[in-house]
Write an enzyme that holds these catalytic residues in place. Sequence first.
Site, mmCIF file in Angstrom:
data_model
loop_
_atom_site.group_PDB
_atom_site.id
_atom_site.type_symbol
_atom_site.label_atom_id
_atom_site.label_comp_id
_atom_site.label_asym_id
_atom_site.label_seq_id
_atom_site.Cartn_x
_atom_site.Cartn_y
_atom_site.Cartn_z
ATOM 1 N N ARG A 67 -8.014 13.127 6.087
ATOM 2 C CA ARG A 67 -7.703 11.543 5.576
ATOM 3 C C ARG A 67 -8.758 10.766 6.027
ATOM 4 O O ARG A 67 -8.905 9.919 5.324
ATOM 5 C CB ARG A 67 -6.448 11.182 6.668
ATOM 6 N N ASP A 108 0.932 -1.263 0.001
ATOM 7 C CA ASP A 108 -0.160 0.013 0.086
ATOM 8 C C ASP A 108 1.081 1.342 0.190
ATOM 9 O O ASP A 108 2.094 1.084 0.520
ATOM 10 C CB ASP A 108 -1.064 -0.298 1.192
ATOM 11 N N SER A 135 -2.560 1.025 -5.024
ATOM 12 C CA SER A 135 -3.043 2.057 -4.251
ATOM 13 C C SER A 135 -4.267 2.478 -4.846
ATOM 14 O O SER A 135 -4.383 2.542 -5.992
ATOM 15 C CB SER A 135 -1.950 3.327 -4.206
#
Lengths: 219, 219
Positions: free
Chosen positions: B39, B8, B114
């Site tokens: 986030r 990731d 990702s």
Amino acid sequence: MVKSIVFDAYGTLFDVYAVSTVSEKRFPGNGKIISRVWRQKQLEYTWLRSLMGRYADFEQVNQDALRFTLNKLGKSYTKTDLDVLLSSYLTLPPHPETGDALRALRSVRKMILSDGTEAMLLPLVDNARLTSCFDRILSVDTVKVYKPDPKVYEFAVSASKVSKEEILFVSSNGWDVAGSKSFGFKVAWVNRSKEPIEELGQHPDYIVSNLMELTRIID
Amino acid sequence: MVKSIVFDAYGTLFDVYAVSTVSEKRFPGNGKIISRVWRQKQLEYTWLRSLMGRYADFEQVNQDALRFTLNKLGKSYTKTDLDVLLSSYLTLPPHPETGDALRALRSVRKMILSDGTEAMLLPLVDNARLTSCFDRILSVDTVKVYKPDPKVYEFAVSASKVSKEEILFVSSNGWDVAGSKSFGFKVAWVNRSKEPIEELGQHPDYIVSNLMELTRIID
């Protein structure tokens, strides 16, 4: 022409942050933060399990979220702590105007569509003496996936006996508003605390500051 | 026998909370809270859009999450504010050990999987001078759904030219660890800040406190 209103339960009809009181009693000084983290994790786990294709019912998810919350806050806890906090979900208080608003909306059929299991929802509604207000109480547990998967909203349509266009979906949860609008419902967002809109490319048809204002939409 | 490591990117190789510095410059006193809410919302929107079947790429989702964040915090902002904060995602710093760890893991193929678009990932990796470390850089944008949908992890298998059992998946994000483990990967959780495990019924094969410790698993 709205023939049926479908209500979300947690947050919309009932105050989920009321668990801060019982949380505060068992973990003094932490009641509010527990109620916030617990709610956030509970939702995250419903979304993540749905995406992973690993449905577990809301009793399980709610307990998992509570355990994470207490671990995250560094609190040691007993099975009794868990039982007491989890059982508070069966007696969440309705928002102050919930009962009056439901009774004022007597001209339309009313249903609940909730992430909770029937075993959580029936006592919750009964403890608030609201059972007679609803024609149906629907749980996502029937379709084994959580909101905002469109299968959940489709389930409400099939259970309602009216067409999608004749349903008004009502939620205080911005993400549920986006999901139900994306599905194709007419949607009212109950925005009690003047939150900004979720930036998910979907906009509710109505924004009200409490449930009583729904009567203006229906009349 | 691990033949390929799939990493990731955001949080695992690169420090997403480094955006607090540029956020602080443009919104003094709010850098840290902006980085946290941004986030959180960014992730929520990837999950919710995936569930709604309304994929939008990560450039869009990231901007949407930032706009919600600034609205939520009551900050007025200009297009330049957005552009500056969003462009910081192209120059996120790698974690201190990232480069050394990738070079130490020279015996295995290494890939990135990702949520970011290629247009975000290629400059990010290049700015950190890590491009030569990777055989492939894969974006979920190819499959148009976000982690932890199993289709994303399946895409990494098909791109890797090895079998699922020969892949070690590495993430610092607990929900990504659960998703990749649920899919069937061998998984290492990079738990830098001693977070409690996500209660999603999935457990990583390895828990390391930084990327350099992966060399013990591979050797």
